[in-house]
Scaffold this active site. Structure first.
Site, PDB file in Angstrom:
ATOM      1  N   LYS A  99      -5.461   0.083 -18.317  1.00  0.00           N
ATOM      2  CA  LYS A  99      -4.769   0.816 -17.260  1.00  0.00           C
ATOM      3  C   LYS A  99      -3.344   1.045 -17.875  1.00  0.00           C
ATOM      4  O   LYS A  99      -2.741   0.248 -18.459  1.00  0.00           O
ATOM      5  CB  LYS A  99      -4.568   0.145 -15.963  1.00  0.00           C
ATOM      6  CG  LYS A  99      -3.982   1.200 -14.800  1.00  0.00           C
ATOM      7  CD  LYS A  99      -5.288   1.498 -14.269  1.00  0.00           C
ATOM      8  CE  LYS A  99      -5.133   2.706 -13.059  1.00  0.00           C
ATOM      9  NZ  LYS A  99      -6.348   2.780 -12.321  1.00  0.00           N
TER      10      LYS A  99
ATOM     11  N   SER B 124     -16.055   9.293 -14.892  1.00  0.00           N
ATOM     12  CA  SER B 124     -15.420   9.556 -16.243  1.00  0.00           C
ATOM     13  C   SER B 124     -16.225   9.267 -17.347  1.00  0.00           C
ATOM     14  O   SER B 124     -16.344   9.792 -18.306  1.00  0.00           O
ATOM     15  CB  SER B 124     -14.124   8.437 -16.193  1.00  0.00           C
ATOM     16  OG  SER B 124     -13.097   9.300 -15.662  1.00  0.00           O
TER      17      SER B 124
ATOM     18  N   GLY C  21      -6.730   9.978 -15.165  1.00  0.00           N
ATOM     19  CA  GLY C  21      -5.716  10.122 -14.028  1.00  0.00           C
ATOM     20  C   GLY C  21      -5.757   8.865 -12.999  1.00  0.00           C
ATOM     21  O   GLY C  21      -6.560   7.709 -12.863  1.00  0.00           O
ATOM     22  N   ASP C  22      -4.356   8.740 -12.105  1.00  0.00           N
ATOM     23  CA  ASP C  22      -4.263   7.795 -11.085  1.00  0.00           C
ATOM     24  C   ASP C  22      -3.212   8.509 -10.338  1.00  0.00           C
ATOM     25  O   ASP C  22      -3.081   9.645 -10.518  1.00  0.00           O
ATOM     26  CB  ASP C  22      -4.029   6.363 -11.475  1.00  0.00           C
ATOM     27  CG  ASP C  22      -4.191   5.427 -10.649  1.00  0.00           C
ATOM     28  OD1 ASP C  22      -5.386   4.779 -10.314  1.00  0.00           O
ATOM     29  OD2 ASP C  22      -3.158   4.972  -9.942  1.00  0.00           O
TER      30      ASP C  22
HETATM   31  P1  NDP Z   1      -2.466  11.141  -5.805  1.00  0.00           P
HETATM   32  O1  NDP Z   1      -1.311  10.959  -6.599  1.00  0.00           O
HETATM   33  O2  NDP Z   1      -3.483  12.266  -6.006  1.00  0.00           O
HETATM   34  O3  NDP Z   1      -2.258  10.806  -4.077  1.00  0.00           O
HETATM   35  C1  NDP Z   1      -1.624   9.594  -3.877  1.00  0.00           C
HETATM   36  C2  NDP Z   1      -1.539   9.426  -2.231  1.00  0.00           C
HETATM   37  O4  NDP Z   1      -1.058   8.291  -1.868  1.00  0.00           O
HETATM   38  C3  NDP Z   1      -0.575  10.797  -2.011  1.00  0.00           C
HETATM   39  O5  NDP Z   1      -0.654  11.064  -0.778  1.00  0.00           O
HETATM   40  C4  NDP Z   1       1.044   9.892  -1.805  1.00  0.00           C
HETATM   41  O6  NDP Z   1       1.885  10.300  -1.051  1.00  0.00           O
HETATM   42  C5  NDP Z   1       0.453   8.711  -1.228  1.00  0.00           C
HETATM   43  N1  NDP Z   1       1.051   7.408  -1.928  1.00  0.00           N
HETATM   44  C6  NDP Z   1       1.157   7.169  -2.926  1.00  0.00           C
HETATM   45  N2  NDP Z   1       2.200   5.962  -3.051  1.00  0.00           N
HETATM   46  C7  NDP Z   1       2.236   5.780  -1.828  1.00  0.00           C
HETATM   47  C8  NDP Z   1       3.494   4.677  -1.028  1.00  0.00           C
HETATM   48  N3  NDP Z   1       3.893   4.052  -2.142  1.00  0.00           N
HETATM   49  N4  NDP Z   1       3.373   4.906  -0.047  1.00  0.00           N
HETATM   50  C9  NDP Z   1       2.807   5.611   0.779  1.00  0.00           C
HETATM   51  N5  NDP Z   1       1.850   6.568   0.213  1.00  0.00           N
HETATM   52  C10 NDP Z   1       1.840   6.698  -1.030  1.00  0.00           C
HETATM   53  O7  NDP Z   1      -3.243   9.662  -6.272  1.00  0.00           O
HETATM   54  P2  NDP Z   1      -4.937   9.523  -5.958  1.00  0.00           P
HETATM   55  O8  NDP Z   1      -5.362  10.001  -4.826  1.00  0.00           O
HETATM   56  O9  NDP Z   1      -5.677   9.645  -7.446  1.00  0.00           O
HETATM   57  O10 NDP Z   1      -4.759   7.924  -5.950  1.00  0.00           O
HETATM   58  C11 NDP Z   1      -4.761   7.207  -4.599  1.00  0.00           C
HETATM   59  C12 NDP Z   1      -5.568   5.540  -4.782  1.00  0.00           C
HETATM   60  O11 NDP Z   1      -6.593   5.837  -5.574  1.00  0.00           O
HETATM   61  C13 NDP Z   1      -4.604   5.004  -5.830  1.00  0.00           C
HETATM   62  O12 NDP Z   1      -4.762   3.452  -5.364  1.00  0.00           O
HETATM   63  C14 NDP Z   1      -5.400   4.747  -7.097  1.00  0.00           C
HETATM   64  O13 NDP Z   1      -5.238   3.650  -7.862  1.00  0.00           O
HETATM   65  C15 NDP Z   1      -6.600   5.069  -6.513  1.00  0.00           C
HETATM   66  N6  NDP Z   1      -7.813   5.488  -7.459  1.00  0.00           N
HETATM   67  C16 NDP Z   1      -7.784   6.726  -7.784  1.00  0.00           C
HETATM   68  C17 NDP Z   1      -8.880   7.150  -8.557  1.00  0.00           C
HETATM   69  C18 NDP Z   1      -8.919   8.399  -9.187  1.00  0.00           C
HETATM   70  O14 NDP Z   1     -10.003   8.725  -9.738  1.00  0.00           O
HETATM   71  N7  NDP Z   1      -7.682   9.353  -8.988  1.00  0.00           N
HETATM   72  C19 NDP Z   1     -10.139   6.244  -8.937  1.00  0.00           C
HETATM   73  C20 NDP Z   1     -10.291   5.082  -8.330  1.00  0.00           C
HETATM   74  C21 NDP Z   1      -8.904   4.502  -7.382  1.00  0.00           C
HETATM   75  P3  NDP Z   1       3.129  10.978  -1.910  1.00  0.00           P
HETATM   76  O15 NDP Z   1       2.680  12.443  -2.344  1.00  0.00           O
HETATM   77  O16 NDP Z   1       4.175  11.438  -0.688  1.00  0.00           O
HETATM   78  O17 NDP Z   1       3.617   9.935  -2.626  1.00  0.00           O
HETATM   79  O1  2IT Z   2      -8.603   3.418 -10.601  1.00  0.00           O
HETATM   80  C1  2IT Z   2      -9.208   4.153 -11.110  1.00  0.00           C
HETATM   81  O2  2IT Z   2     -10.644   3.497 -11.402  1.00  0.00           O
HETATM   82  C2  2IT Z   2      -8.960   5.292 -11.830  1.00  0.00           C
HETATM   83  N1  2IT Z   2      -7.746   5.629 -11.615  1.00  0.00           N
HETATM   84  C3  2IT Z   2      -9.941   6.323 -12.556  1.00  0.00           C
HETATM   85  C4  2IT Z   2      -9.934   5.693 -13.927  1.00  0.00           C
HETATM   86  C5  2IT Z   2     -10.912   6.565 -14.870  1.00  0.00           C
HETATM   87  O3  2IT Z   2     -10.752   6.200 -15.936  1.00  0.00           O
HETATM   88  O4  2IT Z   2     -11.307   7.572 -14.541  1.00  0.00           O
END
Ligand code: NDP
Ligand code: 2IT
Length: 445
Positions: free
Chosen positions: A126, A377, A165-166
């Site tokens: 990560k 991915s 991404g994340d």
């Molecule tokens: P995004 O950046 O697209 O969206 C994040 C969302 O969560 C936004 O609505 C954001 O609000 C909110 N958020 C982030 N930080 C905070 C905080 N500290 N307090 C309150 N709200 C918060 O990210 P993702 O949707 O990609 O990721 C969301 C979660 O999913 C994370 O935990 C990530 O690790 C996990 N994840 C993502 C994957 C992926 O493929 N993208 C895969 C597996 C897990 P705001 O815009 O106001 O900050």
């Molecule tokens: O938390 C996760 O699994 C991710 N953000 C996606 C990682 C990836 O390599 O697609």
């Protein structure tokens, strides 16, 4: 926690001071492992746990960049290459002001077991930065990404480490990062990063995969009780990539999603979320969730209280770590929630998880429920390696089969270890054993 595990855990805390999220993630896995160590003395003899908790490599670097006014900023970049027993390090990049080593290590540690559970040949890693992308122009984002990659490029590669991404890193950022990698290395090495654009090596269904996968996993959990999502009330926290596509799949399966959120508050829409409007506000305009309520009369915005007070059958926390605590869990149980699946990484505190489990709520931990993103991915890497491009339907069907497999592995392992229905134990144990056996087979690594 079992005494032997506790002593290893104490060592981890001592060696990694001040990294609360990392400690939490390690404790959560260790809580499941006592019966595994009892049946497999080779793991303790080989110091597998101690090795697993020590990343293979940790990189911390300076990321200098200039804003549109010419002012210079310095951020910190991270890449933690945690475990390569099963394949190249694989895991996302997070850009958020809260990022520090402890967050990247918790995410990297979870990623090892999640990736193992997918059944795909990927290790765990990560990365990210304490850079805050909010309110920055495209040009600023591009300069930041270029500076970040100017250091990162030497550490990654199709066979070494494959970021994605994340939070704060989506299609736009992946484009800038890949462009800089290609420019520095003079290689169109598609397999070096995933989440790419569809006309330059990205996989169809990767954007949707994490959210879709979390809902597919939920549907599998519900099936074990002869139930499904049709007609169910769902609350999804967050409104980013994972939340939007969890909402889309839940709606496709006949559920009514009534609430979502961002870091400034939450909205409730009793008429059901208008997904087109949500996408326009969040994906195109990069706006705030309050604008949704401004534009839709059936919705209201709240900046106080918690989204988990909204009654629902199914709760999908899809925002960030520790966003759902014990009080939230109690409230959800009082409101008769039947299933909770973690679209985010570690969104429920350990106390909240215990409350769900004691109440008999179906609970899908993140390393299982959100594994669809990284699994897709890996499907993107597979397409890149064979220079192939799959249809959306084929990629989604592969994702679906993978999520059914992840669910089956968790359920069977939980049963085998005398804890039927305990997906936390099932995910931790199944994920762990595969990595542990690979580490032992590969010698002292
Ligand atoms: P995004 O950046 O697209 O969206 C994040 C969302 O969560 C936004 O609505 C954001 O609000 C909110 N958020 C982030 N930080 C905070 C905080 N500290 N307090 C309150 N709200 C918060 O990210 P993702 O949707 O990609 O990721 C969301 C979660 O999913 C994370 O935990 C990530 O690790 C996990 N994840 C993502 C994957 C992926 O493929 N993208 C895969 C597996 C897990 P705001 O815009 O106001 O900050
Ligand atoms: O938390 C996760 O699994 C991710 N953000 C996606 C990682 C990836 O390599 O697609």
């Amino acid at each position: 926690m079992d005494a032997k595990l506790q002593s290893v855990f104490d060592g981890v805390v001592r060696r990694n001071p001040g990294e609360a999220e990392f400690h939490q993630a390690v404790a959560e896995v260790f809580e499941s492992l006592a019966p595994v160590l009892a049946r497999n003395p080779q793991y303790a003899e080989g110091a597998v746990l101690q090795r697993m908790c020590e990343p293979e490599r940790q990189i911390i670097f300076r990321v200098p960049w200039q804003d549109d006014q010419g002012q210079i900023h310095i951020n910190r970049g991270f890449r933690v290459e945690f475990n390569s027993a099963l394949g190249p390090y694989k895991g996302g990049l997070r850009f958020h002001p809260s990022v520090y080593l402890g967050i990247i290590k918790f995410l990297g540690f979870e990623q090892i077991f999640k990736n193992s559970l997918t059944g795909m040949p990927i290790g765990g890693g990560k990365g990210g930065s304490d850079f805050d992308p909010r309110g920055r122009s495209d040009a600023e984002i591009m300069r930041f990404c270029q500076s970040f990659m100017t250091e990162l490029y030497r550490h990654i590669g199709e066979y070494t480490d494959v970021p994605a991404g994340d939070i704060g890193v989506g299609g736009r950022e992946i484009g800038y990062l890949f462009g800089q990698y290609k420019r520095i290395t003079n290689r169109h090495e598609s397999g070096v990063i995933t989440g790419k654009g569809l006309n330059w090596g990205g996989s169809r269904a990767r954007t949707e995969a994490t959210g879709y996968g979390a809902v597919m996993f939920t549907e599998e959990m519900l099936k074990t009780r002869s139930d499904d999502l049709d007609g169910r009330r769902v609350v999804v926290s967050g409104s980013g990539n994972v939340a939007i596509y969890a909402t889309e799949k839940a709606q496709q399966l006949g559920a009514k999603v009534v609430a979502c959120s961002d870091s400034s508050g939450w909205i409730v829409d009793e008429a059901g979320i208008d997904l087109e409007l949500l996408k326009e506000i969040k994906e195109i305009q990069r706006g705030r969730i309050s604008e949704y309520a401004d534009r839709r009369s059936s919705a209201r915005f709240e900046s106080e209280g918690t989204i988990w007070s909204v009654p629902c059958d199914v709760a999908l926390p899809c925002a960030t770590q520790n966003e759902l605590n014990a009080a939230d869990a109690k409230q959800l149980v009082e409101n008769k929630v039947i299933a909770v699946a973690e679209g985010a990484n570690m969104p429920c505190t350990p106390e909240a998880v215990a409350i769900f489990q004691e109440a008999g709520v179906l609970f899908g931990p993140g390393k299982a429920a959100n594994a669809g993103g990284v699994a897709t991915s890996a499907l993107e890497m597979q397409q890149n390696a064979s220079r192939d491009v799959w249809s959306f339907e084929y990629a989604e069907e592969r994702l679906h089969q993978i999520m059914i497999g992840v669910h089956r592995r968790c359920a069977q392992t939980a049963e085998e270890y005398g804890a039927p229905g305990n997906y936390v134990l099932g995910a931790n144990v199944a994920g762990f054993i595969k990595v542990a056996d690979a580490m032992i087979a590969q010698g002292l690594i």
